[in-house]
Design a protein around this motif. Structure first.
Motif, PDB file in Angstrom:
ATOM      1  N   ASN A 128      21.277  11.617  86.908  1.00 26.41           N
ATOM      2  CA  ASN A 128      20.775  12.611  87.750  1.00 26.41           C
ATOM      3  C   ASN A 128      19.158  12.572  87.715  1.00 26.41           C
ATOM      4  O   ASN A 128      18.993  11.769  86.837  1.00 26.41           O
ATOM      5  CB  ASN A 128      21.013  14.161  87.079  1.00 26.41           C
ATOM      6  CG  ASN A 128      20.675  14.432  85.820  1.00 26.41           C
ATOM      7  OD1 ASN A 128      20.856  13.744  84.865  1.00 26.41           O
ATOM      8  ND2 ASN A 128      19.985  15.535  85.680  1.00 26.41           N
ATOM      9  N   LEU A 129      18.423  13.155  88.665  1.00 27.61           N
ATOM     10  CA  LEU A 129      17.244  13.058  88.822  1.00 27.61           C
ATOM     11  C   LEU A 129      16.570  14.104  87.723  1.00 27.61           C
ATOM     12  O   LEU A 129      16.841  15.163  87.914  1.00 27.61           O
ATOM     13  CB  LEU A 129      16.520  13.103  90.107  1.00 27.61           C
ATOM     14  CG  LEU A 129      17.056  11.904  90.992  1.00 27.61           C
ATOM     15  CD1 LEU A 129      16.471  12.298  92.529  1.00 27.61           C
ATOM     16  CD2 LEU A 129      16.443  10.595  90.761  1.00 27.61           C
ATOM     17  N   ASP A 131      14.220  16.387  87.906  1.00 30.43           N
ATOM     18  CA  ASP A 131      13.657  17.066  88.806  1.00 30.43           C
ATOM     19  C   ASP A 131      13.289  18.649  87.904  1.00 30.43           C
ATOM     20  O   ASP A 131      14.275  19.306  87.639  1.00 30.43           O
ATOM     21  CB  ASP A 131      14.155  17.442  90.190  1.00 30.43           C
ATOM     22  CG  ASP A 131      13.486  18.518  91.188  1.00 30.43           C
ATOM     23  OD1 ASP A 131      12.295  18.776  90.840  1.00 30.43           O
ATOM     24  OD2 ASP A 131      13.904  18.628  92.250  1.00 30.43           O
ATOM     25  N   HIS A 133      12.090  21.185  89.179  1.00 24.66           N
ATOM     26  CA  HIS A 133      12.230  22.461  90.155  1.00 24.66           C
ATOM     27  C   HIS A 133      13.530  22.842  90.253  1.00 24.66           C
ATOM     28  O   HIS A 133      13.804  23.607  91.004  1.00 24.66           O
ATOM     29  CB  HIS A 133      11.327  22.169  91.253  1.00 24.66           C
ATOM     30  CG  HIS A 133       9.914  21.806  90.866  1.00 24.66           C
ATOM     31  ND1 HIS A 133       8.945  22.867  90.441  1.00 24.66           N
ATOM     32  CD2 HIS A 133       9.276  20.717  90.938  1.00 24.66           C
ATOM     33  CE1 HIS A 133       8.056  22.558  90.264  1.00 24.66           C
ATOM     34  NE2 HIS A 133       7.907  21.166  90.648  1.00 24.66           N
ATOM     35  N   ARG A 134      14.464  21.972  89.984  1.00 27.36           N
ATOM     36  CA  ARG A 134      15.955  22.120  90.417  1.00 27.36           C
ATOM     37  C   ARG A 134      16.445  23.148  89.378  1.00 27.36           C
ATOM     38  O   ARG A 134      15.922  23.409  88.291  1.00 27.36           O
ATOM     39  CB  ARG A 134      16.756  20.794  90.447  1.00 27.36           C
ATOM     40  CG  ARG A 134      17.080  20.325  89.113  1.00 27.36           C
ATOM     41  CD  ARG A 134      18.005  19.141  89.194  1.00 27.36           C
ATOM     42  NE  ARG A 134      18.019  18.374  88.036  1.00 27.36           N
ATOM     43  CZ  ARG A 134      18.965  18.687  86.920  1.00 27.36           C
ATOM     44  NH1 ARG A 134      19.831  19.491  86.993  1.00 27.36           N
ATOM     45  NH2 ARG A 134      18.581  17.871  85.793  1.00 27.36           N
TER      46      ARG A 134
END
Length: 178
Positions: A128-129, A131, A133-134
């Protein structure tokens, strides 16, 4: 099972494993006093015997004799460091005893974490990235997602989770759902 357990004991008197097995059968039959005696006799025949000590502790807990159970769990954990479930039973029983030093409780939990970690390989990296903000996915696993004190503590926590920042999953491994 009880008849077979008693027959096993009669064929090999003095064999502590036979008494331990018979004790487990008596627990299932809800004959807890008899089970306690089987586990105690097994421990007199062989010491240390972590399985019998742990089973005795669990039986005493079912009788709500938490303080009597604690030395049994401590002995099982001490004599079988590779079995974190023994230490887990010990520190769970401490939850029913007021006045336990929080540092002692913390050290037991830390030791349990070390034992569990030693039994499992290092996790693989996920694709997974990262991120920031997720929404973060959080999972809770419990054998106590049922009519149990844990439910009283978990329900309000789940109700007040920040749903914008977290995606919550609950996994139940309840042996006997209610």
């Amino acid at each position: 099972a009880e008849a077979v357990g008693r027959q096993g004991w009669s064929l090999r008197p003095g064999e502590p494993r036979a008494l331990n097995n018979l004790g487990n059968t008596l627990v299932e039959l809800d004959r807890l006093d008899e089970a306690v005696e089987c586990f105690r006799r097994a421990l007199r025949l062989r010491s240390p015997f972590p399985d019998a000590a742990h089973n005795l502790g669990n039986t005493l807990v079912r009788q709500e004799r938490h303080q009597d159970a604690q030395p049994q769990f401590a002995a099982a954990a001490k004599d079988s460091a590779g079995r974190p479930e023994f230490l887990q039973s010990y520190f769970l029983s401490l939850s029913y005893t007021p006045g336990i030093d929080p540092r002692e409780r913390f050290e037991l939990h830390r030791l349990w974490g070390v034992q569990v970690q030693a039994r499992h390989p290092r996790p693989t990296r996920f694709a997974n990235l990262p991120d920031p903000h997720r929404r973060l996915r959080v999972g809770y696993l419990s054998a106590d997602f049922r009519e149990h004190a844990v439910a009283c503590f978990v329900e309000p926590m789940l109700q007040h989770h920040d749903r914008r920042g977290f995606e919550v999953f609950c996994y139940s491994n309840v042996a006997r759902p209610d």
